[in-house]
Design an enzyme around this catalytic site. Structure first.
Site, PDB file in Angstrom:
ATOM      1  N   THR A   1      34.869  42.520  42.569  1.00  0.00           N
ATOM      2  CA  THR A   1      36.318  42.639  42.824  1.00  0.00           C
ATOM      3  C   THR A   1      37.071  41.557  42.059  1.00  0.00           C
ATOM      4  O   THR A   1      36.575  40.432  41.927  1.00  0.00           O
ATOM      5  CB  THR A   1      36.582  42.494  44.340  1.00  0.00           C
ATOM      6  OG1 THR A   1      35.928  43.574  45.004  1.00  0.00           O
ATOM      7  CG2 THR A   1      38.070  42.542  44.668  1.00  0.00           C
ATOM      8  N   GLY A   2      38.288  41.912  41.609  1.00  0.00           N
ATOM      9  CA  GLY A   2      39.131  40.915  40.944  1.00  0.00           C
ATOM     10  C   GLY A   2      39.453  41.360  39.526  1.00  0.00           C
ATOM     11  O   GLY A   2      38.957  42.386  39.043  1.00  0.00           O
ATOM     12  N   SER A   3      40.277  40.559  38.865  1.00  0.00           N
ATOM     13  CA  SER A   3      40.758  40.977  37.541  1.00  0.00           C
ATOM     14  C   SER A   3      39.656  40.920  36.485  1.00  0.00           C
ATOM     15  O   SER A   3      39.641  41.727  35.554  1.00  0.00           O
ATOM     16  CB  SER A   3      41.951  40.109  37.133  1.00  0.00           C
ATOM     17  OG  SER A   3      41.588  38.743  37.144  1.00  0.00           O
ATOM     18  N   THR A   4      38.716  39.979  36.606  1.00  0.00           N
ATOM     19  CA  THR A   4      37.615  39.914  35.627  1.00  0.00           C
ATOM     20  C   THR A   4      36.655  41.075  35.862  1.00  0.00           C
ATOM     21  O   THR A   4      36.219  41.745  34.906  1.00  0.00           O
ATOM     22  CB  THR A   4      36.876  38.562  35.733  1.00  0.00           C
ATOM     23  OG1 THR A   4      37.834  37.511  35.846  1.00  0.00           O
ATOM     24  CG2 THR A   4      36.009  38.317  34.504  1.00  0.00           C
TER      25      THR A   4
ATOM     26  N   GLY B   1      33.174  38.760  39.717  1.00  0.00           N
ATOM     27  CA  GLY B   1      33.939  37.595  39.290  1.00  0.00           C
ATOM     28  C   GLY B   1      33.656  36.419  40.214  1.00  0.00           C
ATOM     29  O   GLY B   1      32.855  36.514  41.151  1.00  0.00           O
TER      30      GLY B   1
ATOM     31  N   GLY C   1      38.799  34.578  46.512  1.00  0.00           N
ATOM     32  CA  GLY C   1      40.210  34.491  46.133  1.00  0.00           C
ATOM     33  C   GLY C   1      40.905  35.839  46.282  1.00  0.00           C
ATOM     34  O   GLY C   1      42.095  35.913  46.560  1.00  0.00           O
ATOM     35  N   GLY C   2      40.142  36.895  46.123  1.00  0.00           N
ATOM     36  CA  GLY C   2      40.684  38.251  46.285  1.00  0.00           C
ATOM     37  C   GLY C   2      40.429  38.809  47.671  1.00  0.00           C
ATOM     38  O   GLY C   2      40.588  40.012  47.899  1.00  0.00           O
TER      39      GLY C   2
ATOM     40  N   GLU D   1      31.455  41.223  49.239  1.00  0.00           N
ATOM     41  CA  GLU D   1      30.836  40.695  48.010  1.00  0.00           C
ATOM     42  C   GLU D   1      29.510  40.008  48.330  1.00  0.00           C
ATOM     43  O   GLU D   1      28.521  40.167  47.605  1.00  0.00           O
ATOM     44  CB  GLU D   1      31.790  39.708  47.323  1.00  0.00           C
ATOM     45  CG  GLU D   1      32.982  40.406  46.685  1.00  0.00           C
ATOM     46  CD  GLU D   1      34.043  39.443  46.152  1.00  0.00           C
ATOM     47  OE1 GLU D   1      34.771  39.852  45.245  1.00  0.00           O
ATOM     48  OE2 GLU D   1      34.139  38.302  46.634  1.00  0.00           O
TER      49      GLU D   1
ATOM     50  N   LYS E   1      36.756  27.934  35.038  1.00  0.00           N
ATOM     51  CA  LYS E   1      36.220  28.057  36.405  1.00  0.00           C
ATOM     52  C   LYS E   1      34.919  27.286  36.602  1.00  0.00           C
ATOM     53  O   LYS E   1      34.428  27.174  37.724  1.00  0.00           O
ATOM     54  CB  LYS E   1      36.015  29.528  36.742  1.00  0.00           C
ATOM     55  CG  LYS E   1      37.337  30.284  36.877  1.00  0.00           C
ATOM     56  CD  LYS E   1      37.119  31.728  37.254  1.00  0.00           C
ATOM     57  CE  LYS E   1      38.443  32.401  37.556  1.00  0.00           C
ATOM     58  NZ  LYS E   1      38.280  33.833  37.846  1.00  0.00           N
TER      59      LYS E   1
HETATM   60  C1  5RP Z   1      37.447  38.347  45.179  1.00  0.00           C
HETATM   61  C2  5RP Z   1      36.735  37.356  44.351  1.00  0.00           C
HETATM   62  C3  5RP Z   1      36.983  37.425  42.882  1.00  0.00           C
HETATM   63  O1  5RP Z   1      35.786  37.688  42.248  1.00  0.00           O
HETATM   64  C4  5RP Z   1      37.545  36.118  42.417  1.00  0.00           C
HETATM   65  O2  5RP Z   1      38.730  35.882  43.149  1.00  0.00           O
HETATM   66  C5  5RP Z   1      37.837  36.113  40.919  1.00  0.00           C
HETATM   67  O3  5RP Z   1      38.938  36.915  40.629  1.00  0.00           O
HETATM   68  P1  5RP Z   1      39.584  36.942  39.171  1.00  0.00           P
HETATM   69  O4  5RP Z   1      38.558  37.511  38.254  1.00  0.00           O
HETATM   70  O5  5RP Z   1      40.803  37.843  39.329  1.00  0.00           O
HETATM   71  O6  5RP Z   1      39.965  35.533  38.808  1.00  0.00           O
HETATM   72  O7  5RP Z   1      35.981  36.539  44.803  1.00  0.00           O
HETATM   73  O8  5RP Z   1      37.219  38.110  46.542  1.00  0.00           O
END
Ligand code: 5RP
Length: 237
Positions: free
Chosen positions: A27-30, A83, A97-98, A104, A122
């Site tokens: 999950t997340g943008s990456t 991510g 963060g998401g 996860e 990171k």
């Molecule tokens: C979601 C996560 C994401 O993997 C983490 O927040 C990274 O997100 P992004 O790739 O948008 O920086 O742990 O719960």
């Protein structure tokens, strides 16, 4: 983090995907860059099946036509790609963060191999600059928050523990129906000790410290994608 770096780390992880694999999908943008690149391969004939780590990822994966399964139907996975919010050289992670940390972690734990994808901002010496997400029961929120503060103080961690809110000021609710507390402690010198103390609090459902789960990280920087592995020395791709 630039989109180029996100895509570069995602594409490096995609090279690990083999036909017939059962995948955990992060999950997340990456992770979204990974999903989109994976979907292109699936359209071109790659045979895989995936378990998404959030409703957000499930919606995207469905839209892009990647075949989905569940951990009930497919309890053992070959590879999870996700991510990360922060990682150290030992592949200890902060995630959530998401707000998807619970699923996860469940999906990562069901996988033979977990790899994380990130840009080099990171990668830190000591975890903690990113506030630590802790998924908690709404039922005993204030009691749990105080117990979290107490656990942190017992490890000499100072800082606020705040309920994560939506933009409209309401409490953010996770896919599992829980709340998130974010621990703003800045530096976490003893990650295993904190993980153990948080796990011992009854109202804590799960915390965002991932220890011993990731086997490798693809960390993208201006000079390329570096693979960090727990079993082999660093190498540059
Ligand atoms: C979601 C996560 C994401 O993997 C983490 O927040 C990274 O997100 P992004 O790739 O948008 O920086 O742990 O719960």
């Amino acid at each position: 983090m630039s989109d180029e770096l996100k895509r570069a780390s995602a594409l490096a992880a995609l090279e690990e995907v083999q036909p017939g694999m059962r995948l955990g999908i992060g999950t997340g943008s990456t992770a979204e860059f990974f999903v989109r690149a994976l979907a292109e391969k699936v359209s071109a004939g790659l045979d895989i099946i995936g378990v998404p780590t959030s409703e957000r990822t499930a919606a995207l994966v469905r839209e892009l036509g990647v075949p989905l399964t569940t951990l009930d139907e497919t309890p053992e996975l070959d590879l999870t790609v996700d991510g990360v919010d922060e990682l150290d050289a030992c592949l200890q992670l902060i995630k959530g963060g998401g707000a998807a940390l619970l699923r996860e972690k469940i999906v990562a734990a069901a996988s033979t191999r977990m790899v994380v994808i990130a840009d080099d901002s990171k990668l830190v010496e000591t975890l903690g600059r990113f506030p630590l997400p802790i998924e908690v029961m709404p039922f005993d929120l204030e009691a749990t928050r105080r117990a979290v503060v107490k656990a942190a103080v017992s490890l000499s961690l100072e800082g606020e523990v705040k309920l994560r809110l939506n933009a409209d000021g309401t409490a953010l609710v996770t896919d599992g129906g829980h709340y998130i507390l974010d621990g703003h402690w800045n530096l976490l010198p003893d990650v295993p000790a904190l993980a153990e103390r948080l796990s011992a609090i009854p109202g804590v459902v799960e915390h965002g410290l991932f220890i011993g789960l990731a086997k490798a990280a693809y960390v993208a920087g201006p000079s390329g994608v570096r693979q960090i592995s727990v079993t082999t020395a660093d190498e540059t791709k």
